[in-house]
Write a protein that holds these residues in place. Structure first.
Motif, short mmCIF file in Angstrom:
data_model
loop_
_atom_site.label_atom_id
_atom_site.label_comp_id
_atom_site.label_asym_id
_atom_site.label_seq_id
_atom_site.Cartn_x
_atom_site.Cartn_y
_atom_site.Cartn_z
N HIS A 1 0.84 -1.20 0.00
CA HIS A 1 0.00 0.00 0.00
C HIS A 1 0.87 1.25 0.00
N THR A 2 0.38 2.30 -0.59
CA THR A 2 1.14 3.55 -0.63
C THR A 2 0.66 4.55 0.41
N MET A 3 -0.44 4.23 1.12
CA MET A 3 -0.92 5.12 2.18
C MET A 3 -0.44 4.60 3.54
N PRO A 4 -0.46 5.44 4.59
CA PRO A 4 -0.15 4.96 5.94
C PRO A 4 -1.31 4.16 6.51
N ALA A 5 -1.10 3.55 7.68
CA ALA A 5 -2.14 2.77 8.34
C ALA A 5 -2.09 3.02 9.84
N ILE A 6 -3.26 2.86 10.47
CA ILE A 6 -3.36 2.95 11.93
C ILE A 6 -4.00 1.66 12.43
N VAL A 7 -3.35 1.02 13.39
CA VAL A 7 -3.88 -0.19 14.01
C VAL A 7 -4.38 0.19 15.40
N PHE A 8 -5.66 -0.07 15.66
CA PHE A 8 -6.20 0.27 16.97
C PHE A 8 -7.28 -0.72 17.38
N ALA A 9 -7.58 -0.75 18.67
CA ALA A 9 -8.53 -1.71 19.23
C ALA A 9 -9.83 -1.02 19.62
N LEU A 10 -10.91 -1.75 19.46
CA LEU A 10 -12.19 -1.35 20.05
C LEU A 10 -12.27 -2.06 21.42
N GLY A 11 -13.41 -2.55 21.82
CA GLY A 11 -13.47 -3.17 23.14
C GLY A 11 -13.36 -2.12 24.23
N GLY A 12 -12.74 -2.49 25.36
CA GLY A 12 -12.65 -1.55 26.47
C GLY A 12 -14.02 -1.25 27.04
N PHE A 13 -14.33 0.03 27.17
CA PHE A 13 -15.63 0.47 27.69
C PHE A 13 -16.59 0.89 26.57
N THR A 14 -16.26 0.59 25.31
CA THR A 14 -17.16 0.98 24.24
C THR A 14 -18.52 0.32 24.44
N GLY A 15 -19.54 1.01 23.97
CA GLY A 15 -20.92 0.61 24.25
C GLY A 15 -21.59 1.66 25.14
N ASN A 16 -20.78 2.42 25.85
CA ASN A 16 -21.22 3.62 26.55
C ASN A 16 -20.74 4.79 25.71
N VAL A 17 -21.67 5.64 25.27
CA VAL A 17 -21.32 6.63 24.25
C VAL A 17 -20.24 7.59 24.71
N TRP A 18 -20.21 7.92 26.01
CA TRP A 18 -19.14 8.80 26.49
C TRP A 18 -17.79 8.15 26.22
N HIS A 19 -17.69 6.86 26.49
CA HIS A 19 -16.43 6.15 26.25
C HIS A 19 -16.19 5.96 24.75
N ASP A 20 -17.25 5.76 23.98
CA ASP A 20 -17.08 5.67 22.52
C ASP A 20 -16.36 6.90 21.99
N VAL A 21 -16.80 8.05 22.46
CA VAL A 21 -16.24 9.31 21.96
C VAL A 21 -14.90 9.62 22.62
N SER A 22 -14.86 9.50 23.95
CA SER A 22 -13.65 9.89 24.68
C SER A 22 -12.50 8.92 24.46
N ASP A 23 -12.79 7.62 24.40
CA ASP A 23 -11.73 6.62 24.33
C ASP A 23 -11.32 6.26 22.91
N VAL A 24 -12.24 6.44 21.94
CA VAL A 24 -11.94 6.00 20.58
C VAL A 24 -12.01 7.14 19.57
N LEU A 25 -13.15 7.84 19.49
CA LEU A 25 -13.35 8.78 18.39
C LEU A 25 -12.46 10.01 18.49
N VAL A 26 -12.35 10.60 19.67
CA VAL A 26 -11.44 11.75 19.81
C VAL A 26 -9.99 11.32 19.60
N PRO A 27 -9.51 10.23 20.24
CA PRO A 27 -8.14 9.79 19.96
C PRO A 27 -7.92 9.41 18.49
N LEU A 28 -8.92 8.81 17.85
CA LEU A 28 -8.76 8.47 16.43
C LEU A 28 -8.68 9.74 15.59
#
Length: 543
Positions: A238-265
């Motif tokens: 591939h000629t583009m970069p890649a990011i490897v990251f995990a879901l899981g954790g506290f996802t399923g609670n929207v605050w954690h969805d945003v705080s733990d995954v979406l903002v860091p992503l």
């Protein structure tokens, strides 16, 4: 019918016309065949991330395969998209597709996203598959970018003598591999091939999310190749970069969805302006589907279910893990590339969901029929099980008396997040008891107000969870602290019990006790008279 001479002349004209047109027709047909090969997709590929940019993915065959599977006509595997948006999921890994909310997902949808192979590029003649016309290869059996005409990726340059992994941050670990990185999905491994090779390889096990303290966050192994080792051959380059990251954790609670995954992503991926591939480990297909609009704004490439991927994917730049500054927050001084802020994140999310740009009237105000008589709109976020407003009818009367038009909303009942985002966008303010549903403030407009009702005993966490994030997003934060007389804990424990008399003493017993008592056992009976000044303050902010 005409004379023989005229007929002969007509035949000559047709011959010359054929001679002139035929070469152009051949070129046109060849072009159509080439382009149809470039962009062809499996008819079952329903994911919006499938083969978005096939030109940036170059399938590569190992030398051993040229005399094995390829010689027998078996196709190599191409980019595997998660196809999570429209696919059924396995029973057992059940997660819902709900609007932003504060409840853990219930059973209903099915488990792991099905990966869909993309049809591969064909040769210029359009008659033979690529397996029979191998691309130029280097000594490892991998395609040489210079020979293919691709522009080399140059954003990331290896740092001489520097380690590729940083474990110093309290919130997250991160590895950044520049040069030659090979992602091996089934083994959850990323192999780094430094130049020059050294005799001693290094190895790290990285919790690939922003809360590295959680022991159940999926880990990814990062290794540097030793001089004595053979590099795994690339099956796709591939000629583009890649990011490897995990879901899981506290996802399923929207605050954690945003705080733990979406903002860091956002912090980690936004710098690449959509030209980045996401490799997801510990996949949650419901998450990919629910937040598809946001993911589409971060990448135009396939989202890969890393754990189910059979490929050895080679990239010029791989980041393992997600950067994070604080809970639901961004520190601009820690984002030197772009100096991102939470205002940037909120505007990014609004753009992802197609919400109006600043300066466009809120929909209910767009009515030209006596707009000055329009009441400001307040969205009341209702909770289902804990920290409920017991006297909601009285609260609704009070809001009406202070001049608000009330929009009642229970995020758990909204399966269409885009529709719910538009509903939030139609309001001047949002009000609710401290809880994950308030995370929907990310859909509010600049200058809107968040009226934050803080239950008894949890004042210490209120500002960090919602107050500071609201202000950082360019919103107005109005905090109202519930007194002991407005808490159902008074009736349950009595005024002389430590739970009511001394919340600090209970808090000293640790987070579990706070969660058990003040977050779980408590409902709120709002004193509308006492609450009045907070509503007046909200009106001052938004009118």
């Amino acid at each position: 019918m005409g004379s023989p001479k005229a007929a002969k002349s007509m035949v000559k004209q047709r011959i010359w016309r054929h001679r002139l047109v035929a070469p152009f027709a051949a070129v046109l047909i060849t072009a159509v065949v080439v382009f149809s090969g470039l962009f062809a997709q499996d008819p079952s590929a329903t994911s919006e991330f499938t083969a978005v940019n096939a030109g940036n993915t170059l399938p590569v065959r190992d030398k051993s395969e040229s005399t094995g599977a390829a010689a027998r006509g078996s196709p190599n595997k191409e980019d595997l998209a998660t196809a999570a948006f429209e696919q059924e999921l396995d029973v057992g890994n059940s997660e819902p597709n709900q609007a932003f909310q504060g409840t853990v997902p219930a059973a209903g949808e099915r488990g792991t996203a099905t990966a869909v192979p993309v049809q591969r590029e064909r040769s210029s003649g359009g008659s033979e598959p690529e397996e029979k016309q191998s691309p130029p290869q280097d000594q490892e059996g991998e395609e040489t970018s210079a020979k293919s005409g691709l522009v080399q990726y140059t954003t990331c340059t290896p740092r001489t003598g520097a380690t590729v992994c940083d474990l110093s941050n309290q919130r997250y670990d991160i590895c950044e591999l520049c040069g030659d990185a090979r992602a091996i999905g089934r083994s959850s491994t990323v192999m780094y091939v430094p130049q020059p090779l050294t005799s001693n390889g290094e190895e790290w096990n990285i919790p690939a999310q922003s809360r590295k303290s959680l022991p159940w966050i999926k880990k990814v192994t990062v290794k540097t190749l030793k001089a004595s080792q053979q590099a795994p051959s690339c099956t796709s380059r591939h000629t583009m970069p890649a990011i490897v990251f995990a879901l899981g954790g506290f996802t399923g609670n929207v605050w954690h969805d945003v705080s733990d995954v979406l903002v860091p992503l956002f912090l980690t991926a936004r710098q690449f302006d959509q030209d980045v591939q996401l490799l997801v480990t510990d996949n949650r297909p419901w998450f990919i589907k629910k937040y598809s609009a946001i993911l589409r704004r971060l990448t135009r490439h396939s989202v890969i279910d890393f754990d189910a991927d059979d490929e050895v994917r080679c990239y010029p730049h791989v980041i393992v893990g997600l950067r994070s500054h604080r809970d639901l927050g961004i520190d601009p001084d820690s984002t030197p590339q772009k100096n991102y802020t939470m205002v940037d994140f909120r505007l990014f999310v609004r753009e992802a969901y197609g919400l109006p740009a600043p300066g466009v009237d809120i929909p209910y105000r767009a009515d030209k029929d006596e707009p000055e008589k329009k009441k400001p709109r307040m969205m009341l976020i209702e909770r289902g099980k804990t920290r409920r407003l017991v006297n909601t009818p009285d609260v609704l009367l009070g809001l009406g008396w202070f001049g608000f038009e009330v929009v009642r909303a229970d995020p758990r009942t909204h399966s269409d997040l885009e529709e719910f985002a538009r509903l939030v966008d139609s309001c001047d303010a949002m009000m609710g008891v401290h809880g994950a549903g308030l995370t929907n403030m990310v859909f509010l407009r600049s200058g809107a107000a968040l009226v934050h009702v803080v239950p008894y005993g949890v004042e210490f966490m209120a500002d960090g969870f919602y107050g500071a994030p609201a202000r950082d997003m360019g919103l107005r934060h109005v905090r109202y602290s519930v007194g002991p007389d407005e808490s159902t804990l008074l009736e349950k424990y009595g005024r002389n019990h430590a739970v009511v008399r001394d919340p600090e003493a209970v808090r000293s017993g640790g987070w579990e006790k706070v969660g058990e008592v003040y977050m779980t056992e408590q409902d709120v009976v709002l004193n509308v008279t006492r609450f009045g000044p907070s509503l007046l303050k909200a009106i001052e902010f938004i009118v």
